[in-house]
Each structure stands twice: as C-alpha cells, then as structure tokens.
Write a protein that holds these residues in place. Structure first.
Motif, PDB file in Angstrom:
ATOM      1  N   UNK A   1      -1.572  10.028  -3.170  1.00 50.27           N
ATOM      2  CA  UNK A   1      -1.265  10.056  -1.746  1.00 50.27           C
ATOM      3  C   UNK A   1       0.139   9.509  -1.519  1.00 50.27           C
ATOM      4  N   UNK A   2       0.862  10.157  -0.606  1.00 53.64           N
ATOM      5  CA  UNK A   2       2.210   9.693  -0.283  1.00 53.64           C
ATOM      6  C   UNK A   2       2.147   8.308   0.336  1.00 53.64           C
ATOM      7  N   UNK A   3       3.086   7.419  -0.052  1.00 57.56           N
ATOM      8  CA  UNK A   3       3.054   6.056   0.488  1.00 57.56           C
ATOM      9  C   UNK A   3       3.065   6.003   2.003  1.00 57.56           C
ATOM     10  N   UNK A   4       3.786   6.951   2.666  1.00 55.85           N
ATOM     11  CA  UNK A   4       3.879   6.907   4.124  1.00 55.85           C
ATOM     12  C   UNK A   4       2.590   7.337   4.816  1.00 55.85           C
ATOM     13  N   UNK A   5       1.631   7.876   4.037  1.00 57.89           N
ATOM     14  CA  UNK A   5       0.352   8.281   4.605  1.00 57.89           C
ATOM     15  C   UNK A   5      -0.758   7.262   4.368  1.00 57.89           C
ATOM     16  N   UNK A   6      -0.454   6.198   3.651  1.00 56.88           N
ATOM     17  CA  UNK A   6      -1.455   5.182   3.357  1.00 56.88           C
ATOM     18  C   UNK A   6      -1.758   4.345   4.594  1.00 56.88           C
ATOM     19  N   UNK A   7      -3.013   3.945   4.776  1.00 57.79           N
ATOM     20  CA  UNK A   7      -3.320   3.032   5.884  1.00 57.79           C
ATOM     21  C   UNK A   7      -2.691   1.682   5.628  1.00 57.79           C
ATOM     22  N   UNK A   8      -2.492   0.869   6.676  1.00 57.19           N
ATOM     23  CA  UNK A   8      -1.891  -0.464   6.505  1.00 57.19           C
ATOM     24  C   UNK A   8      -2.705  -1.311   5.527  1.00 57.19           C
ATOM     25  N   UNK A   9      -1.979  -2.088   4.701  1.00 54.70           N
ATOM     26  CA  UNK A   9      -2.633  -2.979   3.758  1.00 54.70           C
ATOM     27  C   UNK A   9      -2.920  -2.358   2.400  1.00 54.70           C
ATOM     28  N   UNK A  11      -1.462   0.055  -1.074  1.00 48.25           N
ATOM     29  CA  UNK A  11      -0.336   0.570  -1.851  1.00 48.25           C
ATOM     30  C   UNK A  11      -0.871   1.700  -2.726  1.00 48.25           C
ATOM     31  N   UNK A  12      -0.006   2.572  -3.210  1.00 51.12           N
ATOM     32  CA  UNK A  12      -0.491   3.662  -4.069  1.00 51.12           C
ATOM     33  C   UNK A  12      -1.184   3.133  -5.311  1.00 51.12           C
ATOM     34  N   UNK A  13      -2.190   3.859  -5.784  1.00 48.80           N
ATOM     35  CA  UNK A  13      -2.980   3.417  -6.939  1.00 48.80           C
ATOM     36  C   UNK A  13      -2.775   4.318  -8.150  1.00 48.80           C
ATOM     37  N   UNK A  14      -1.668   4.986  -8.228  1.00 48.95           N
ATOM     38  CA  UNK A  14      -1.441   5.906  -9.331  1.00 48.95           C
ATOM     39  C   UNK A  14      -1.265   5.198 -10.653  1.00 48.95           C
ATOM     40  N   UNK A  15      -1.355   5.980 -11.723  1.00 40.41           N
ATOM     41  CA  UNK A  15      -1.194   5.414 -13.055  1.00 40.41           C
ATOM     42  C   UNK A  15       0.237   4.964 -13.286  1.00 40.41           C
ATOM     43  N   UNK A  16       0.393   4.072 -14.265  1.00 44.44           N
ATOM     44  CA  UNK A  16       1.719   3.609 -14.652  1.00 44.44           C
ATOM     45  C   UNK A  16       2.453   4.721 -15.391  1.00 44.44           C
ATOM     46  N   UNK A  17       3.763   4.544 -15.518  1.00 41.24           N
ATOM     47  CA  UNK A  17       4.524   5.456 -16.356  1.00 41.24           C
ATOM     48  C   UNK A  17       4.128   5.246 -17.812  1.00 41.24           C
ATOM     49  N   UNK A  18       4.518   6.180 -18.669  1.00 42.49           N
ATOM     50  CA  UNK A  18       4.170   6.068 -20.087  1.00 42.49           C
ATOM     51  C   UNK A  18       4.729   4.776 -20.688  1.00 42.49           C
TER      52      UNK A  18
END
Length: 228
Positions: A1-9, A11-18
């Motif tokens: 999900x794009x950071x600007x679409x996240x509800x308040x409180x 942060x993005x939960x995507x995987x780390x870089x390699x």
C-alpha cells in the motif's frame, strides 16, 4: 500500500531489501556467546545507549516492559561478581559426570574481568500491576519478555561489532546482594560486553566438543507432539 494511503498511526509493512534481509540474518547466524575474545577498549556512551534502546524496543506481553539495566563498569564490582561466579563454577563442575569434568574445567565460561562493561538485566513483575494483559494464565510471561530484550541487545551488539557473553553460573543471592536488587525483582541475565576483533565460526561449545547443534528437522513437529 502506498504510504499516503495508510491510515494514521501506520507505516508500510513491506519486506526489507535483499541487503537489509541479509544483514538481519547475518547478525542472527554469526552471533556468538563471547567469553575470552574481549578487547580492553571502553564502549562509547552513545553506543551503549543504542544497545539499550534496542533492548528497550523488545516486545513484551501486555506492553509491560518489565526490564531494568544495571550498568557495571567499576573494576571492584566486576571482581566481586567474578568471585561469586568462580565459587558457583567450582560447585557446578562437581555436578557433571566425572568423565566430563576435565573438559568443563577447561572451558572459559565468562568474561567478567576482561570485558569493559557488564549489564545486569532484571525483570520487575510488578511493573504493570497485579493483573497484566497476557500474563493472566502464565506468570512467567514477564521473564520471557525480558529475554526478548536480551536478544534484541545481543543482535544490535553484533551489528555494532560488540561481543556479548551471558554469565548464568552464580548464586542468585550473591549478585542480588552485590547490586542491591530487591527480592521481588528477578535477575534474568548478567551480560559481559566489549569490542571483539574475531569470533568463532561456530558456537564455542560446539568448537570445543561440549555439544553440537541439533538438526533442525528433528525439532519440527506438525500439528501435535509425535506419538511415542
């Protein structure tokens, strides 16, 4: 999900870089219990603060955060702790079968006098009151939470080039008296910390023939404990 679409409180939960993932796994797999490889150089205060902040970021049941950190730098205090360890270590040697005692006595099991810093990590069971969310049916959850803080500190130390050794061979009452710890507070870990310039490829006790790592597959069960 794009950071600007996240509800308040959130942060993005995507995987780390390699590279980030590789660094995390490297810290896990190269972490060692250090005993005899400490360098005498003192640890800078800002580094110690980062390690403590990492420990304080650990998960805790009911968010009770039961830990405290007693920093022990005074050589006389560390000498007294070493004396307590030595007495308990002599007792411990006699508990093993006779054929194991020589190997046991040859192992260096602490770095209290050579590491420039010791940290005694404690657990206060009263930190969140008498009834704690998540501890209602298992009173040991506060101690388990404190062990998470120990592991956080240990992995952060590995990333900083700092060795850590966990000393567990002592009579509780000796360390309690030395550090003035109240009876209601549990002593969870005495950690020795210092810079290191080398680490064992495998855990020291494996390298010296005390025990070997168990095969992971033997420790994994599906759905329930195996019959028999």
């Amino acid at each position: 999900m794009r950071p600007d679409l996240l509800p308040p409180g959130f942060v993005p939960a995507g995987e780390f870089s390699a590279d980030e993932r590789a660094a995390v796994y490297r810290a896990i797999h190269t972490r060692r219990d250090v005993r005899g490889e400490f360098l005498p150089d003192p640890l800078p205060d800002d580094l110690v603060r980062r390690l403590l902040a990492a420990a304080h970021a650990a998960p805790s049941v009911g968010f009770m955060q039961p830990w405290n950190f007693i920093l022990v730098r005074d050589p006389a205090m560390r000498q007294a702790a070493w004396t307590a360890f030595s007495r308990a270590n002599r007792e411990a040697a006699e508990m093993f079968p006779e054929e194991s005692r020589a190997l046991y006595r040859s192992l260096k099991l602490e770095g209290i006098r050579t590491a420039p810093l010791s940290i005694c990590i404690t657990c206060d069971p009263d930190r969140a009151g008498p009834v704690v969310l998540g501890r209602t049916h298992n009173p040991r959850m506060d101690a388990y939470s404190t062990v998470c803080a120990v592991q956080n500190l240990w992995l952060a130390a590995r990333a900083e080039g700092v060795g850590v050794g966990w000393v567990s061979i002592f009579r509780d009452e000796d360390i309690r008296a030395l550090l003035g710890i109240p009876e209601r507070v549990e002593i969870v870990a005495w950690l020795c910390l210092g810079y290191v310039d080398r680490l064992y490829v495998e855990p020291e006790l494996a390298a010296k023939g005390w025990r070997q790592r168990l095969p992971l597959q033997e420790l994994i069960f599906e759905d329930r404990w195996p019959a028999g």
